[in-house]
Design a protein around this motif. Sequence first.
Motif, PDB file in Angstrom:
ATOM      1  N   GLN A  82       0.803  -1.231   0.000  1.00  0.00           N
ATOM      2  CA  GLN A  82       0.000   0.000   0.000  1.00  0.00           C
ATOM      3  C   GLN A  82       0.836   1.281   0.000  1.00  0.00           C
ATOM      4  O   GLN A  82       0.309   2.352  -0.231  1.00  0.00           O
ATOM      5  CB  GLN A  82      -1.027   0.003   1.143  1.00  0.00           C
ATOM      6  N   THR A  83       2.154   1.156   0.219  1.00  0.00           N
ATOM      7  CA  THR A  83       3.011   2.359   0.180  1.00  0.00           C
ATOM      8  C   THR A  83       3.656   2.568  -1.192  1.00  0.00           C
ATOM      9  O   THR A  83       4.393   3.524  -1.394  1.00  0.00           O
ATOM     10  CB  THR A  83       4.119   2.305   1.258  1.00  0.00           C
ATOM     11  N   LEU A  84       3.382   1.651  -2.133  1.00  0.00           N
ATOM     12  CA  LEU A  84       3.913   1.830  -3.491  1.00  0.00           C
ATOM     13  C   LEU A  84       3.306   3.066  -4.138  1.00  0.00           C
ATOM     14  O   LEU A  84       2.156   3.413  -3.853  1.00  0.00           O
ATOM     15  CB  LEU A  84       3.541   0.612  -4.363  1.00  0.00           C
ATOM     16  N   PRO A  85       4.052   3.728  -5.029  1.00  0.00           N
ATOM     17  CA  PRO A  85       3.455   4.838  -5.785  1.00  0.00           C
ATOM     18  C   PRO A  85       2.236   4.323  -6.556  1.00  0.00           C
ATOM     19  O   PRO A  85       2.212   3.168  -6.997  1.00  0.00           O
ATOM     20  CB  PRO A  85       4.567   5.255  -6.755  1.00  0.00           C
ATOM     21  N   LYS A  86       1.235   5.175  -6.721  1.00  0.00           N
ATOM     22  CA  LYS A  86      -0.026   4.709  -7.317  1.00  0.00           C
ATOM     23  C   LYS A  86       0.144   4.185  -8.736  1.00  0.00           C
ATOM     24  O   LYS A  86      -0.615   3.332  -9.176  1.00  0.00           O
ATOM     25  CB  LYS A  86      -1.100   5.792  -7.243  1.00  0.00           C
ATOM     26  N   ASP A  87       1.149   4.647  -9.483  1.00  0.00           N
ATOM     27  CA  ASP A  87       1.338   4.209 -10.858  1.00  0.00           C
ATOM     28  C   ASP A  87       2.288   3.017 -11.003  1.00  0.00           C
ATOM     29  O   ASP A  87       2.598   2.604 -12.114  1.00  0.00           O
ATOM     30  CB  ASP A  87       1.853   5.371 -11.722  1.00  0.00           C
ATOM     31  N   PHE A  88       2.747   2.465  -9.876  1.00  0.00           N
ATOM     32  CA  PHE A  88       3.648   1.312  -9.944  1.00  0.00           C
ATOM     33  C   PHE A  88       2.948   0.149 -10.645  1.00  0.00           C
ATOM     34  O   PHE A  88       1.829  -0.223 -10.293  1.00  0.00           O
ATOM     35  CB  PHE A  88       4.084   0.874  -8.539  1.00  0.00           C
ATOM     36  N   PRO A  89       3.608  -0.457 -11.658  1.00  0.00           N
ATOM     37  CA  PRO A  89       2.985  -1.562 -12.405  1.00  0.00           C
ATOM     38  C   PRO A  89       3.109  -2.900 -11.668  1.00  0.00           C
ATOM     39  O   PRO A  89       4.070  -3.627 -11.835  1.00  0.00           O
ATOM     40  CB  PRO A  89       3.776  -1.570 -13.721  1.00  0.00           C
ATOM     41  N   VAL A  90       2.113  -3.227 -10.851  1.00  0.00           N
ATOM     42  CA  VAL A  90       2.133  -4.468 -10.069  1.00  0.00           C
ATOM     43  C   VAL A  90       1.844  -5.658 -10.978  1.00  0.00           C
ATOM     44  O   VAL A  90       0.926  -5.619 -11.800  1.00  0.00           O
ATOM     45  CB  VAL A  90       1.081  -4.408  -8.933  1.00  0.00           C
ATOM     46  N   MET A  91       2.636  -6.708 -10.829  1.00  0.00           N
ATOM     47  CA  MET A  91       2.389  -7.978 -11.534  1.00  0.00           C
ATOM     48  C   MET A  91       1.584  -8.874 -10.583  1.00  0.00           C
ATOM     49  O   MET A  91       1.847  -8.899  -9.377  1.00  0.00           O
ATOM     50  CB  MET A  91       3.709  -8.675 -11.885  1.00  0.00           C
ATOM     51  N   ALA A  92       0.651  -9.627 -11.136  1.00  0.00           N
ATOM     52  CA  ALA A  92      -0.260 -10.450 -10.333  1.00  0.00           C
ATOM     53  C   ALA A  92       0.437 -11.334  -9.282  1.00  0.00           C
ATOM     54  O   ALA A  92       0.009 -11.350  -8.134  1.00  0.00           O
ATOM     55  CB  ALA A  92      -1.154 -11.287 -11.236  1.00  0.00           C
ATOM     56  N   PRO A  93       1.517 -12.068  -9.627  1.00  0.00           N
ATOM     57  CA  PRO A  93       2.092 -12.966  -8.607  1.00  0.00           C
ATOM     58  C   PRO A  93       2.856 -12.242  -7.488  1.00  0.00           C
ATOM     59  O   PRO A  93       3.122 -12.843  -6.447  1.00  0.00           O
ATOM     60  CB  PRO A  93       3.056 -13.859  -9.391  1.00  0.00           C
ATOM     61  N   ASP A  94       3.224 -10.983  -7.689  1.00  0.00           N
ATOM     62  CA  ASP A  94       4.088 -10.293  -6.719  1.00  0.00           C
ATOM     63  C   ASP A  94       3.421 -10.142  -5.351  1.00  0.00           C
ATOM     64  O   ASP A  94       2.270  -9.742  -5.249  1.00  0.00           O
ATOM     65  CB  ASP A  94       4.490  -8.908  -7.237  1.00  0.00           C
ATOM     66  N   ASN A  95       4.198 -10.464  -4.296  1.00  0.00           N
ATOM     67  CA  ASN A  95       3.687 -10.280  -2.939  1.00  0.00           C
ATOM     68  C   ASN A  95       4.730  -9.675  -2.004  1.00  0.00           C
ATOM     69  O   ASN A  95       4.481  -9.493  -0.824  1.00  0.00           O
ATOM     70  CB  ASN A  95       3.143 -11.600  -2.381  1.00  0.00           C
ATOM     71  N   VAL A  96       5.909  -9.346  -2.531  1.00  0.00           N
ATOM     72  CA  VAL A  96       6.954  -8.668  -1.761  1.00  0.00           C
ATOM     73  C   VAL A  96       7.417  -7.485  -2.605  1.00  0.00           C
ATOM     74  O   VAL A  96       7.644  -7.622  -3.809  1.00  0.00           O
ATOM     75  CB  VAL A  96       8.164  -9.593  -1.480  1.00  0.00           C
ATOM     76  N   PHE A  97       7.549  -6.333  -1.952  1.00  0.00           N
ATOM     77  CA  PHE A  97       7.910  -5.117  -2.683  1.00  0.00           C
ATOM     78  C   PHE A  97       9.091  -4.445  -1.999  1.00  0.00           C
ATOM     79  O   PHE A  97       9.218  -4.464  -0.781  1.00  0.00           O
ATOM     80  CB  PHE A  97       6.695  -4.175  -2.742  1.00  0.00           C
ATOM     81  N   CYS A  98       9.954  -3.845  -2.824  1.00  0.00           N
ATOM     82  CA  CYS A  98      11.158  -3.202  -2.300  1.00  0.00           C
ATOM     83  C   CYS A  98      11.348  -1.847  -2.960  1.00  0.00           C
ATOM     84  O   CYS A  98      10.847  -1.586  -4.053  1.00  0.00           O
ATOM     85  CB  CYS A  98      12.387  -4.050  -2.576  1.00  0.00           C
ATOM     86  N   HIS A  99      12.122  -0.996  -2.276  1.00  0.00           N
ATOM     87  CA  HIS A  99      12.394   0.368  -2.752  1.00  0.00           C
ATOM     88  C   HIS A  99      13.866   0.703  -2.516  1.00  0.00           C
ATOM     89  O   HIS A  99      14.458   0.284  -1.513  1.00  0.00           O
ATOM     90  CB  HIS A  99      11.512   1.367  -1.992  1.00  0.00           C
ATOM     91  N   LEU A 100      14.434   1.437  -3.436  1.00  0.00           N
ATOM     92  CA  LEU A 100      15.795   1.965  -3.295  1.00  0.00           C
ATOM     93  C   LEU A 100      15.784   3.418  -3.703  1.00  0.00           C
ATOM     94  O   LEU A 100      15.348   3.751  -4.806  1.00  0.00           O
ATOM     95  CB  LEU A 100      16.783   1.199  -4.190  1.00  0.00           C
ATOM     96  N   ASN A 101      16.225   4.286  -2.779  1.00  0.00           N
ATOM     97  CA  ASN A 101      16.404   5.682  -3.149  1.00  0.00           C
ATOM     98  C   ASN A 101      17.825   5.823  -3.670  1.00  0.00           C
ATOM     99  O   ASN A 101      18.785   5.598  -2.929  1.00  0.00           O
ATOM    100  CB  ASN A 101      16.166   6.599  -1.940  1.00  0.00           C
ATOM    101  N   ILE A 102      17.951   6.186  -4.933  1.00  0.00           N
ATOM    102  CA  ILE A 102      19.254   6.240  -5.575  1.00  0.00           C
ATOM    103  C   ILE A 102      20.036   7.495  -5.193  1.00  0.00           C
ATOM    104  O   ILE A 102      21.252   7.485  -5.166  1.00  0.00           O
ATOM    105  CB  ILE A 102      19.082   6.158  -7.110  1.00  0.00           C
ATOM    106  N   LYS A 103      19.327   8.553  -4.880  1.00  0.00           N
ATOM    107  CA  LYS A 103      20.002   9.817  -4.533  1.00  0.00           C
ATOM    108  C   LYS A 103      20.828   9.705  -3.265  1.00  0.00           C
ATOM    109  O   LYS A 103      21.845  10.361  -3.132  1.00  0.00           O
ATOM    110  CB  LYS A 103      18.979  10.937  -4.374  1.00  0.00           C
ATOM    111  N   ASN A 104      20.365   8.889  -2.323  1.00  0.00           N
ATOM    112  CA  ASN A 104      21.053   8.799  -1.020  1.00  0.00           C
ATOM    113  C   ASN A 104      22.268   7.897  -1.080  1.00  0.00           C
ATOM    114  O   ASN A 104      22.248   6.853  -1.642  1.00  0.00           O
ATOM    115  CB  ASN A 104      20.081   8.297   0.051  1.00  0.00           C
TER     116      ASN A 104
END
Length: 163
Positions: free
Chosen positions: A141-163
């Motif tokens: 639920q914290t993914l950006p609203k336009d993130f393209p979710v694939m049906a089987p996915d159940n784990v999500f990750c994020h990396l901030n590249i600037k930091n």
Amino acid sequence: MKAVITPIANEYENEAANLIINIQQKEFNVPITLEDQPDLFNIQNFYYASGGGFWGAFIDDQLVGTIALIKFEKHKAAIRKMFVKKEFRGKEFSIAQKLLETLIEYCRENQIDDLYLGTITKLEAALRFYEKNNFIRIEKQTLPKDFPVMAPDNVFCHLNIKN
């Protein structure tokens, strides 16, 4: 044997599709078909047209790994299609690492500051790999609203590249 990482497009769609579907279905029993992944047969339009990319890792002219990037907002993108043939995984070849570094470098050059990905719990080695590369697990639920979710996915990750 040294891997060569290079952008690929539609001319490699059959090789990429075969590599990916074999790993998904035969190795990990992921309930997904080629029909569920029409992007594999339209790499140019699906990945490059929006400002993303698709890279292949080659050893002796054989495609042994892939990684793709979907840009879905001005400064945000999703990693897709990160697959390496079983016999070319691990530190000896570092193909996954080289593919990820190539993608991150592309993001830096193209002002993409946030990288997201979705995967499935049974791909534990992949999750460890992403976490070693500073990705942090986030709730769906914290993914950006336009993130393209694939049906089987159940784990999500994020990396901030600037930091």
